[in-house]
Scaffold this motif. Structure first.
Motif, PDB file in Angstrom:
ATOM      1  N   LEU A 119       4.253  31.054 -17.398  1.00 56.89           N
ATOM      2  CA  LEU A 119       5.107  32.221 -17.562  1.00 56.89           C
ATOM      3  C   LEU A 119       6.024  32.139 -18.784  1.00 56.89           C
ATOM      4  CD1 LEU A 119       6.197  33.198 -13.947  1.00 56.89           C
ATOM      5  CD2 LEU A 119       4.320  34.081 -15.315  1.00 56.89           C
ATOM      6  N   LYS A 120       5.785  31.202 -19.698  1.00 56.59           N
ATOM      7  CA  LYS A 120       6.548  31.163 -20.937  1.00 56.59           C
ATOM      8  C   LYS A 120       5.709  31.652 -22.112  1.00 56.59           C
ATOM      9  CE  LYS A 120       9.584  27.391 -19.498  1.00 56.59           C
ATOM     10  NZ  LYS A 120      10.081  26.027 -19.777  1.00 56.59           N
ATOM     11  N   ARG A 121       4.435  31.834 -21.907  1.00 53.90           N
ATOM     12  CA  ARG A 121       3.569  32.319 -22.961  1.00 53.90           C
ATOM     13  C   ARG A 121       3.754  33.815 -23.130  1.00 53.90           C
ATOM     14  NH1 ARG A 121      -1.385  29.338 -19.896  1.00 53.90           N
ATOM     15  NH2 ARG A 121      -0.686  27.213 -20.183  1.00 53.90           N
ATOM     16  N   PRO A 122       3.672  34.304 -24.340  1.00 56.39           N
ATOM     17  CA  PRO A 122       3.839  35.746 -24.528  1.00 56.39           C
ATOM     18  C   PRO A 122       2.705  36.552 -23.939  1.00 56.39           C
ATOM     19  CG  PRO A 122       3.220  34.674 -26.583  1.00 56.39           C
ATOM     20  CD  PRO A 122       3.518  33.581 -25.604  1.00 56.39           C
ATOM     21  N   ASN A 123       1.515  35.963 -23.790  1.00 59.66           N
ATOM     22  CA  ASN A 123       0.373  36.678 -23.232  1.00 59.66           C
ATOM     23  C   ASN A 123      -0.356  35.795 -22.236  1.00 59.66           C
ATOM     24  OD1 ASN A 123       0.056  39.294 -24.928  1.00 59.66           O
ATOM     25  ND2 ASN A 123       0.411  37.678 -26.424  1.00 59.66           N
ATOM     26  N   VAL A 124      -0.704  36.373 -21.094  1.00 58.93           N
ATOM     27  CA  VAL A 124      -1.554  35.706 -20.113  1.00 58.93           C
ATOM     28  C   VAL A 124      -2.697  36.649 -19.805  1.00 58.93           C
ATOM     29  CG1 VAL A 124      -1.724  34.732 -17.801  1.00 58.93           C
ATOM     30  CG2 VAL A 124       0.383  34.441 -19.116  1.00 58.93           C
ATOM     31  N   MET A 125      -3.921  36.211 -20.084  1.00 64.00           N
ATOM     32  CA  MET A 125      -5.084  37.054 -19.844  1.00 64.00           C
ATOM     33  C   MET A 125      -6.028  36.350 -18.884  1.00 64.00           C
ATOM     34  SD  MET A 125      -7.754  38.923 -22.466  1.00 64.00           S
ATOM     35  CE  MET A 125      -8.820  37.521 -22.763  1.00 64.00           C
ATOM     36  N   GLY A 126      -6.578  37.097 -17.963  1.00 55.83           N
ATOM     37  CA  GLY A 126      -7.543  36.554 -17.038  1.00 55.83           C
ATOM     38  C   GLY A 126      -8.710  37.495 -16.854  1.00 55.83           C
ATOM     39  N   VAL A 127      -9.909  36.933 -16.711  1.00 53.69           N
ATOM     40  CA  VAL A 127     -11.120  37.698 -16.451  1.00 53.69           C
ATOM     41  C   VAL A 127     -11.754  37.122 -15.195  1.00 53.69           C
ATOM     42  CG1 VAL A 127     -13.367  38.430 -17.307  1.00 53.69           C
ATOM     43  CG2 VAL A 127     -11.462  38.140 -18.909  1.00 53.69           C
ATOM     44  N   PHE A 128     -11.936  37.963 -14.174  1.00 53.55           N
ATOM     45  CA  PHE A 128     -12.419  37.500 -12.882  1.00 53.55           C
ATOM     46  C   PHE A 128     -13.657  38.303 -12.484  1.00 53.55           C
ATOM     47  CE2 PHE A 128      -7.707  37.763 -12.852  1.00 53.55           C
ATOM     48  CZ  PHE A 128      -7.474  36.430 -13.178  1.00 53.55           C
ATOM     49  N   THR A 129     -14.670  37.609 -11.981  1.00 52.53           N
ATOM     50  CA  THR A 129     -15.891  38.280 -11.539  1.00 52.53           C
ATOM     51  C   THR A 129     -16.265  37.799 -10.147  1.00 52.53           C
ATOM     52  OG1 THR A 129     -17.429  36.623 -12.425  1.00 52.53           O
ATOM     53  CG2 THR A 129     -16.702  38.372 -13.929  1.00 52.53           C
ATOM     54  N   GLY A 130     -17.020  38.629  -9.458  1.00 52.20           N
ATOM     55  CA  GLY A 130     -17.552  38.268  -8.157  1.00 52.20           C
ATOM     56  C   GLY A 130     -18.914  38.897  -7.949  1.00 52.20           C
ATOM     57  N   SER A 131     -19.900  38.074  -7.657  1.00 51.00           N
ATOM     58  CA  SER A 131     -21.256  38.558  -7.394  1.00 51.00           C
ATOM     59  C   SER A 131     -21.623  38.194  -5.956  1.00 51.00           C
ATOM     60  CB  SER A 131     -22.260  37.927  -8.360  1.00 51.00           C
ATOM     61  OG  SER A 131     -21.884  38.142  -9.707  1.00 51.00           O
ATOM     62  N   PHE A 132     -22.214  39.133  -5.225  1.00 51.60           N
ATOM     63  CA  PHE A 132     -22.518  38.832  -3.834  1.00 51.60           C
ATOM     64  C   PHE A 132     -23.891  39.380  -3.447  1.00 51.60           C
ATOM     65  CE2 PHE A 132     -20.535  42.998  -3.675  1.00 51.60           C
ATOM     66  CZ  PHE A 132     -21.286  43.690  -2.742  1.00 51.60           C
ATOM     67  N   VAL A 133     -24.511  38.701  -2.494  1.00 52.00           N
ATOM     68  CA  VAL A 133     -25.752  39.148  -1.859  1.00 52.00           C
ATOM     69  C   VAL A 133     -25.544  39.043  -0.355  1.00 52.00           C
ATOM     70  CG1 VAL A 133     -27.276  38.541  -3.767  1.00 52.00           C
ATOM     71  CG2 VAL A 133     -26.739  36.835  -2.027  1.00 52.00           C
ATOM     72  N   GLU A 134     -26.180  39.955   0.387  1.00 50.24           N
ATOM     73  CA  GLU A 134     -25.964  40.016   1.828  1.00 50.24           C
ATOM     74  C   GLU A 134     -27.215  40.552   2.502  1.00 50.24           C
ATOM     75  OE1 GLU A 134     -22.043  41.508   3.440  1.00 50.24           O
ATOM     76  OE2 GLU A 134     -23.381  43.122   4.120  1.00 50.24           O
ATOM     77  N   ALA A 135     -27.618  39.892   3.577  1.00 49.67           N
ATOM     78  CA  ALA A 135     -28.752  40.340   4.373  1.00 49.67           C
ATOM     79  C   ALA A 135     -28.278  40.615   5.793  1.00 49.67           C
ATOM     80  CB  ALA A 135     -29.865  39.295   4.376  1.00 49.67           C
ATOM     81  N   ALA A 136     -28.747  41.719   6.371  1.00 49.88           N
ATOM     82  CA  ALA A 136     -28.299  42.101   7.708  1.00 49.88           C
ATOM     83  C   ALA A 136     -29.493  42.460   8.577  1.00 49.88           C
ATOM     84  CB  ALA A 136     -27.343  43.293   7.624  1.00 49.88           C
ATOM     85  N   PHE A 137     -29.447  41.978   9.829  1.00 55.46           N
ATOM     86  CA  PHE A 137     -30.405  42.379  10.855  1.00 55.46           C
ATOM     87  C   PHE A 137     -29.658  43.255  11.848  1.00 55.46           C
ATOM     88  CE2 PHE A 137     -32.215  41.856  15.084  1.00 55.46           C
ATOM     89  CZ  PHE A 137     -33.531  42.232  14.862  1.00 55.46           C
ATOM     90  N   LEU A 138     -30.100  44.487  12.033  1.00 53.09           N
ATOM     91  CA  LEU A 138     -29.402  45.449  12.869  1.00 53.09           C
ATOM     92  C   LEU A 138     -30.346  45.992  13.935  1.00 53.09           C
ATOM     93  CD1 LEU A 138     -27.710  47.447   9.959  1.00 53.09           C
ATOM     94  CD2 LEU A 138     -26.729  45.553  11.263  1.00 53.09           C
ATOM     95  N   SER A 139     -29.902  45.909  15.204  1.00 47.75           N
ATOM     96  CA  SER A 139     -30.670  46.485  16.307  1.00 47.75           C
ATOM     97  C   SER A 139     -29.686  47.081  17.303  1.00 47.75           C
ATOM     98  CB  SER A 139     -31.548  45.422  16.976  1.00 47.75           C
ATOM     99  OG  SER A 139     -30.749  44.472  17.666  1.00 47.75           O
ATOM    100  N   LYS A 140     -30.199  47.566  18.415  1.00 44.75           N
ATOM    101  CA  LYS A 140     -29.332  48.200  19.408  1.00 44.75           C
ATOM    102  C   LYS A 140     -28.345  47.213  19.993  1.00 44.75           C
ATOM    103  CE  LYS A 140     -29.426  51.064  23.578  1.00 44.75           C
ATOM    104  NZ  LYS A 140     -30.277  51.734  24.586  1.00 44.75           N
ATOM    105  N   GLN A 141     -28.766  45.950  20.181  1.00 52.83           N
ATOM    106  CA  GLN A 141     -27.903  44.952  20.796  1.00 52.83           C
ATOM    107  C   GLN A 141     -27.319  43.967  19.788  1.00 52.83           C
ATOM    108  OE1 GLN A 141     -30.432  43.365  24.106  1.00 52.83           O
ATOM    109  NE2 GLN A 141     -28.667  43.907  25.375  1.00 52.83           N
TER     110      GLN A 141
END
Length: 416
Positions: free
Chosen positions: A68-90
């Motif tokens: 917090l003493k630097r005149p500039n603070v820059m950050g680049v954040f990424t998030g990649s996701f994969v998801e598999a779902a099995f859906l039935s009545k129960q």
């Protein structure tokens, strides 16, 4: 989404040069894709991106090691996701993983892999059993949040927590009430947290000899009774029993702060509140108007000195008989008093052809009930010729420091 914000504060006497000012510009984006593979299988994938640039003007001495003493603070954040779902009545079974990156230009990058698993089973129509497990990472944090402190502190590493829960949700026949309950356990493999003193000085304190790198846990149960909107009435009642603890190695010391030994124990964090209760009731009026009231109650936080005063005890000088206040070691602190408040909300929803707009007014702590944030431990009494308190006639006092914070919020929410 694109946004810009500015904030600032002055420490000490107004007009001095002890100021902190932040201008932050950020933009974020998300891409999602979903595909159905047959009747029961579903696949999802996505990518999140965030870039933030903060310009800091800091003459208040906040932060250590150039944080917090630097005149500039820059950050680049990424998030990649994969998801598999099995859906039935129960059954509903969802498994996925997320890969996050935190990048500080020009050449510092951290990465994490967060697997997640969620399963739900409905043995009968009115009951659903559920369980989940996952691993999550986040930037280091301060017990008192300061702007860009999370981004600037990334070089000390990430927090890592395993999250586990089991529960059930069901409908009470004949009443239309929905009841749910969950037990949870979160294990912090790396709890990278610092109080404000450690952040400013960069060193450890008598209360923490583990240099901000320790493990911890949070566990408890959550119960909720909810009345979905029937006719014009809606509401819910929720209760949480929780303990949030960290492994602390701290000093045992005498009233004059002479260290006699070290101790290690699991102790509640500064914001631990064992019991929390919330009750909300609302009524839907004609023409899109809504009124609701919420009652909130929580037990007190530890008076540990990290975000409050530090518990002190009266000690007596055996030679003079004079009493004075002395702070106690971390494992002997008291808790602050419980707190309750009443919040009110009024809103009006306007529906257009392709979107709706909600105008709302929220009033936090409508009755202005003061919350105790700490105590002032003082020694007073008659003064001598030199203006100093006469020790033999000194009177100890313990006075609560409280504020009746009332926060009105007027806003608009547009849904397309």
């Amino acid at each position: 989404w694109v946004g810009w914000e500015t904030m600032g504060m002055t420490l000490g006497v107004s007009g001095t040069d002890n100021t902190f000012k932040l201008d932050r510009f950020l933009w974020t984006g998300r891409i999602n894709y979903r595909v159905e593979l047959g009747q029961h299988l579903q696949l999802k994938a996505g990518f999140d991106f965030e870039r933030q640039v903060s310009e800091v003007e800091n003459t208040a001495g906040i932060g250590s090691d150039d944080v917090l003493k630097r005149p500039n603070v820059m950050g680049v954040f990424t998030g990649s996701f994969v998801e598999a779902a099995f859906l039935s009545k129960q059954w509903s079974v969802v498994a996925g993983a997320r890969v996050n990156t935190w990048h500080l230009p020009p050449d510092f990058t951290l990465a994490s892999v967060d697997p997640r698993f969620d399963v739900r089973f409905k043995p009968i129509e009115a009951l659903t059993l559920r369980g989940s497990a996952g691993l999550a990472h986040q930037a280091p944090m301060l017990l008192i949040s300061l702007p860009v402190s999370d981004t600037a502190a990334l070089r000390s590493g990430l927090q890592e927590v395993g999250q586990f829960s089991l529960g059930a949700v069901g409908t009470l026949p004949g009443f239309g009430l929905e009841i749910s309950g969950d037990v949870f356990y979160n294990h912090l493999f790396q709890a990278r947290e610092r109080n404000i003193i450690q952040f400013v000085t960069g060193g450890s304190t008598l209360d923490d000899r583990l240099s901000g790198n320790r493990w911890g846990r949070a566990y408890g149960l959550e119960l909720m009774l909810r009345l979905p909107q029937q006719s014009r009435i809606f509401g819910w009642l929720s209760y949480t029993l929780m303990r949030s603890e960290r492994l602390r190695r701290f000093a045992l010391f005498t009233p004059d702060f002479t260290v006699v030994d070290d101790a290690t124990a699991m102790l509640p964090i500064a914001f631990d509140q064992t019991h929390t209760l919330n009750l909300t009731l609302g009524y839907v009026l004609p023409k899109g108007y809504r009124l609701s009231a919420s009652f909130h109650f929580n037990t007190g936080r530890p008076e540990s000195g990290e975000f409050s005063s530090r518990t002190s005890r009266l000690v007596e000088n055996p030679e003079t008989g004079v009493q004075s206040w002395a702070e106690v070691p971390l494992n002997q602190v008291d808790r602050l008093p419980a707190f309750a408040r009443l919040d009110l909300r009024a809103s009006k929803t306007i529906t257009f052809t392709s979107f709706s707009a909600e105008l709302y007014l929220d009033i936090l702590n409508t009755l202005g009930i003061p919350e105790v944030y700490g105590y002032r431990y003082e020694i007073g009494g008659p003064n001598g010729p030199d203006g100093q308190t006469i020790p033999s006639k000194a009177i100890p006092s313990k006075e609560a420091f409280s504020l009746p914070i009332v926060l009105p919020t007027l806003g608009v929410k547009v849904v397309y």
